[in-house]
Design a protein around this motif. Sequence first.
Motif, PDB file in Angstrom:
ATOM      1  N   ASP A  17      -6.003  -5.659  -1.492  1.00  0.00           N
ATOM      2  CA  ASP A  17      -5.480  -4.211  -1.313  1.00  0.00           C
ATOM      3  C   ASP A  17      -5.288  -3.451  -2.559  1.00  0.00           C
ATOM      4  OD1 ASP A  17      -5.660  -4.052   1.342  1.00  0.00           O
ATOM      5  OD2 ASP A  17      -3.914  -5.417   1.523  1.00  0.00           O
TER       6      ASP A  17
ATOM      7  N   ARG B  13      -5.429  -1.136  -5.766  1.00  0.00           N
ATOM      8  CA  ARG B  13      -6.054   0.101  -5.826  1.00  0.00           C
ATOM      9  C   ARG B  13      -5.614   0.971  -7.041  1.00  0.00           C
ATOM     10  NH1 ARG B  13      -4.426   1.493  -0.024  1.00  0.00           N
ATOM     11  NH2 ARG B  13      -5.677  -0.413   0.023  1.00  0.00           N
TER      12      ARG B  13
ATOM     13  N   GLN C 162       0.885  -1.135  -0.160  1.00  0.00           N
ATOM     14  CA  GLN C 162      -0.072  -0.019   0.079  1.00  0.00           C
ATOM     15  C   GLN C 162       0.893   1.355  -0.051  1.00  0.00           C
ATOM     16  OE1 GLN C 162      -3.307  -0.250   2.957  1.00  0.00           O
ATOM     17  NE2 GLN C 162      -2.609  -2.408   3.242  1.00  0.00           N
TER      18      GLN C 162
ATOM     19  N   THR D 142     -10.239   1.446  -4.227  1.00  0.00           N
ATOM     20  CA  THR D 142      -9.718   0.160  -3.688  1.00  0.00           C
ATOM     21  C   THR D 142     -11.000  -0.324  -3.135  1.00  0.00           C
ATOM     22  OG1 THR D 142      -8.161  -0.499  -1.863  1.00  0.00           O
ATOM     23  CG2 THR D 142      -9.679   1.386  -1.189  1.00  0.00           C
TER      24      THR D 142
END
Length: 256
Positions: A206, A208, A174, A219
Motif C-alpha cells: 500500500d 503511495r 492508508q 499507488t
Amino acid sequence: MPGLKITLLQQPLVWMDGPANLRHFDRQLEGIQGRDIIVLPEMFTTGFAMEAATQSLPENDVVMWMQSKARQTNALIAGSAALQVERGPVNRFLLVEPDGRVHRYDKRHLFRMADEHHHYEAGNERVIFEWRGWRILPLVCYDLRFPVWSRNRGDYDLALYVANWPAPRSLHWQALLVARAIENLAYVAGCNRVGTDGNGHHYRGDSRVVSPQGEILATADPHQVTRIDAELSLTALKEYREKFPAWQDADPFTLD
C-alpha cells in the motif's frame, strides 16, 4: 519552480541477510535514471527484527552502498536500517545524495507492541533538509501515528515515511498518510514492504504518494512487488497554500 520525480520501491525483504538484500536492490536500481528521489522500505537490509542492530551490516558499509547507488542513479537514495552506533542500537533513516552527503534521522517513536523500545534507542531530533529545491522531512513507520511530530511549521514541502507496516493495520497506514498530507498542506510519500517476515507478519505494501489535498497520485495493488513513480509540483503546492492558507490557523503545539 522545480518539480520532483519520486520513485518508491515496494519490495520484499530477506530476513536478517544484509548482503542478500543489497543484491536484491542492486537489481531493482539497475537502469533507473531521471529520478530525483528513490525510496526503499524501513530496515531494508534486515526486515523489522529486534535483534537486527547487533547482527546487521555496519553503518559505513550501508552508507557506502547507498552512496554508490546515489551516484549511479543521480538521485537521492533513502531507506532506514537497523544500526549499532556510538549511543547504541538505532533504527536510522539514511538519505544519501549523489555527491556522497548523508542525512540521518533516528526513529523517534519506537513500536512498543513489538518491544522496539526495549531494543533500540529513540531519536530526539527532527530533521529537515533541502534537496533540489524541496524541503524534506524524513520519518519512520510508527512516527506516522503522531501528528505533533509531523506538524508542518512552514518548514517542509514533502514528508517521507518508510515502513514495515503489517497488513492487519493497512487501513490505518492508508488513512494516516492522507491525514498527514491534508493537515500539513504538504506532499506525503510512504514506502512500505511486501511479503512475510521472519516472525510470520504479512505486509500488503500500500505504498503511495499523496497530494496536499489528499489525492492519491500513485499507488499499487496490495501485495504487488513493484516500483511506484510520481511527479510532484512545487508550483502547485505553493499556489494551493496561498489559496487555502489553513496553516495560518494551526494550533501552536510545542514539544518538550
